[in-house]
Scaffold this active site. Structure first.
Site, short mmCIF file in Angstrom:
data_model
loop_
_atom_site.label_atom_id
_atom_site.label_comp_id
_atom_site.label_asym_id
_atom_site.label_seq_id
_atom_site.Cartn_x
_atom_site.Cartn_y
_atom_site.Cartn_z
N ASP A 225 64.01 25.86 10.89
CA ASP A 225 63.17 24.80 11.43
C ASP A 225 61.82 24.73 10.72
O ASP A 225 61.56 25.46 9.75
CB ASP A 225 62.99 25.02 12.94
CG ASP A 225 63.13 23.74 13.75
OD1 ASP A 225 62.75 22.68 13.23
OD2 ASP A 225 63.62 23.81 14.89
N TRP A 269 63.09 17.57 9.57
CA TRP A 269 62.99 16.28 10.26
C TRP A 269 62.78 15.08 9.33
O TRP A 269 62.32 14.02 9.78
CB TRP A 269 61.89 16.32 11.33
CG TRP A 269 61.78 17.64 12.03
CD1 TRP A 269 62.81 18.35 12.59
CD2 TRP A 269 60.59 18.42 12.22
NE1 TRP A 269 62.34 19.52 13.13
CE2 TRP A 269 60.98 19.60 12.92
CE3 TRP A 269 59.26 18.24 11.89
CZ2 TRP A 269 60.06 20.58 13.29
CZ3 TRP A 269 58.35 19.22 12.25
CH2 TRP A 269 58.76 20.37 12.94
N GLY A 270 63.05 15.24 8.05
CA GLY A 270 62.94 14.12 7.13
C GLY A 270 61.54 13.75 6.72
O GLY A 270 61.33 12.71 6.09
N ASP A 290 64.14 14.43 16.37
CA ASP A 290 65.22 14.87 17.25
C ASP A 290 65.95 13.68 17.90
O ASP A 290 65.34 12.69 18.28
CB ASP A 290 64.67 15.76 18.36
CG ASP A 290 64.25 17.13 17.85
OD1 ASP A 290 63.66 17.88 18.63
OD2 ASP A 290 64.51 17.44 16.67
#
Length: 508
Positions: A225, A269-270, A290
């Site tokens: 993450d 998350w791009g 998300d």
């Protein structure tokens, strides 16, 4: 919904019923370039460049005072210079990290959407057992991945992450041994920062140690993450460099241990365009924020990924996030669309619901073997991509009405995905040769991947009737030989259709 008639006539499309307006424009770059080409001669070139499509150049030049020839030369040179400029701006092709793992999108389970932090070894093992007993393992779902919140809040005195002594009392090795004994693989989670997103220990400055620990625990897969980013004067890296640290640790561990490397799933998350660089380091990369179990989230993620679908191929895949099949208030048709889009766009497919309560309807969606065969195609690794946006002009971003008409290659034919983004049923029409993978002058046998039926032969065009609101049609078209005589006009698409003697065809 009725699917399956083809026609050589003119289309009557459902797009005409749309009332929504585009929210934004993406993927177009317009510029004027002035080139001084000689005494008294200049040219202005107007560039319009849709992302991923052939560039169009229009050149305008004032009449030169010296000669017509010089003006023509000016136009030609300006066009050439502008074309070179366009081509030089294409993103650099990054080779996939082919280290022998995750050639195809990973299929499996992840704990987060169903349980968040409320996990323990019983929950994980129950999910694994249900994957086997419900037949999910038989159709390819092989990974059982633990997300955040499995650890103690502090590392051990020697510096290692410690599994929660209550929730994982039997230890991680016992857990992964049981998962492996079921014929499955095990995945774990960490973070590229100081802490995970739930403030458990992250892996920053402990990448080598943690990679070895995860391997020693028996894990095969690592989700990584992007929370708790160190201060700039400490890290002195961008996100690319931050993820490279763990990628290097995994690669070094594989060399020293002689074991396969951990599958590396980057979850940033791009935000830093990982579709441009992440395949250097891992096998998948999150492309958006998300997901949530509602149609608005599903449509928005499809929209965002419609512009980068080209990035998925063997050993490297856009990750559209954990599946919400079985969660929230998604309708049956919305759930089918969600699953179809994720599968045909070659995203990893990680189930994220409580399998002990899953309905037969949702289980059947997850086990659609004809859809899964496209996802897991061992010959063609690329995603479906839009060939027409539909409600919006092409290359327009609209999170409510994403691209509707998609196609792609497979080892067994051309795949089509039609998404009705309207709030009511609609007919959906397309000309076969709008897809780049269809041959002109041929007819195609039509296979419906949801009804599991052969629906005759398509010639020139195809119409799916009464596609449900937010519903999907998934088709596999196989070449069935030359189209019949007199199937229609000389060209299915009349633009620049011309006979050998130079006569334009009607409508060209």
């Amino acid at each position: 919904m009725t699917v399956g008639d083809s026609t050589a006539g003119h289309p009557v499309t459902p797009e005409a019923h749309a009332t929504k307006q585009p929210l934004a424009v993406m993927g177009h770059h317009k510029a004027y370039a002035y080139e001084q080409l000689g005494p008294g001669v200049s040219a202005r070139v107007h560039l319009t460049r849709p992302l991923g499509r052939r560039s169009r150049l229009r050149a305008f030049a004032p009449s030169p005072s010296s000669s017509v020839l010089m003006g023509s030369f000016a136009l030609l040179l300006a066009s050439l210079l502008s074309a070179l400029t366009l081509f030089s701006r294409e993103p650099q092709v990054v080779q996939a990290l082919d280290d022998g793992v995750a050639k195809l999108p990973v299929l499996g389970y992840n704990t987060w959407n169903a349980y968040h932090c409320d996990i323990n070894e019983t929950v994980v093992l129950q999910a694994a057992k249900l994957m086997v007993s419900l037949g999910l393992a038989d159709v390819g779902y092989t990974h059982v991945n633990i997300d955040d919140c499995y650890a103690e809040k502090n590392r051990s005195a020697s510096g290692d992450i410690v599994a929660d002594r209550v929730r994982f009392a039997s230890g991680m090795n016992n857990l992964t041994d049981q998962i492996h004994d079921m014929g499955l693989k095990a995945g774990i989670y960490s973070d590229s920062g100081w802490f995970t997103c739930q403030l458990y220990p992250g892996s920053y400055q402990n990448e080598e140690r943690d990679a070895k620990l995860f391997q020693d625990w028996g894990f095969d897969y690592l989700k990584f993450d992007n929370c708790a980013v160190p201060y700039d004067d400490i890290i002195r890296e961008g996100i690319v460099g931050k993820y490279k640290r763990m990628a290097d640790a995994i690669a070094n561990l594989a060399k020293t241990s002689g074991k396969p490397p951990l599958i590396f799933s980057l979850c940033e998350w791009g935000e830093e365009q990982p579709w441009l660089w992440a395949r250097r380091y891992g096998q998948s990369w999150r492309t958006t924020g998300d997901i949530s179990p509602d149609w608005g989230s599903i449509a928005s993620i499809i929209n965002q990924n419609s512009f980068i679908a080209w990035a998925s191929d063997f050993y490297g895949h856009n990750d559209m996030d954990i599946l919400e099949v079985g969660n929230g208030d998604l309708t049956f048709d919305e759930t089918k669309t969600h699953f179809t889009a994720w599968a045909l766009m070659k995203s990893p497919l990680l189930i994220g619901t409580d399998l002990s309560t899953i309905s037969d309807e949702n289980l059947a969606i997850l086990k659609n073997e004809e859809i899964l065969a496209i996802s897991q195609d061992p010959v063609v690794g690329t995603s479906v991509t839009p060939f027409r946006w539909g409600i919006n002009p092409d290359w327009v971003s609209n999170s409510t009405h994403p691209a509707q008409y998609w196609s792609g290659e497979s080892q067994n034919g051309t795949v089509f995905m039609l998404i009705n983004t309207l709030d009511e049923p609609a007919d959906m029409f397309f000309n076969l040769t709008e897809s780049p993978w269809i041959r002109a002058g041929r007819q195609y046998a039509v296979r419906d991947l949801w009804t599991h039926t052969d629906n005759g032969t398509a010639v020139r065009n195809f119409t799916a009737h009464a596609v449900p609101a937010h519903g999907v049609v998934a088709l596999l078209l196989k070449d069935a030989g030359d189209e019949p005589p007199n199937a229609g006009p000389p060209c299915a698409r009349p633009e620049w259709c011309i006979s050998q003697n130079g006569t334009l065809a009607p409508g060209a």
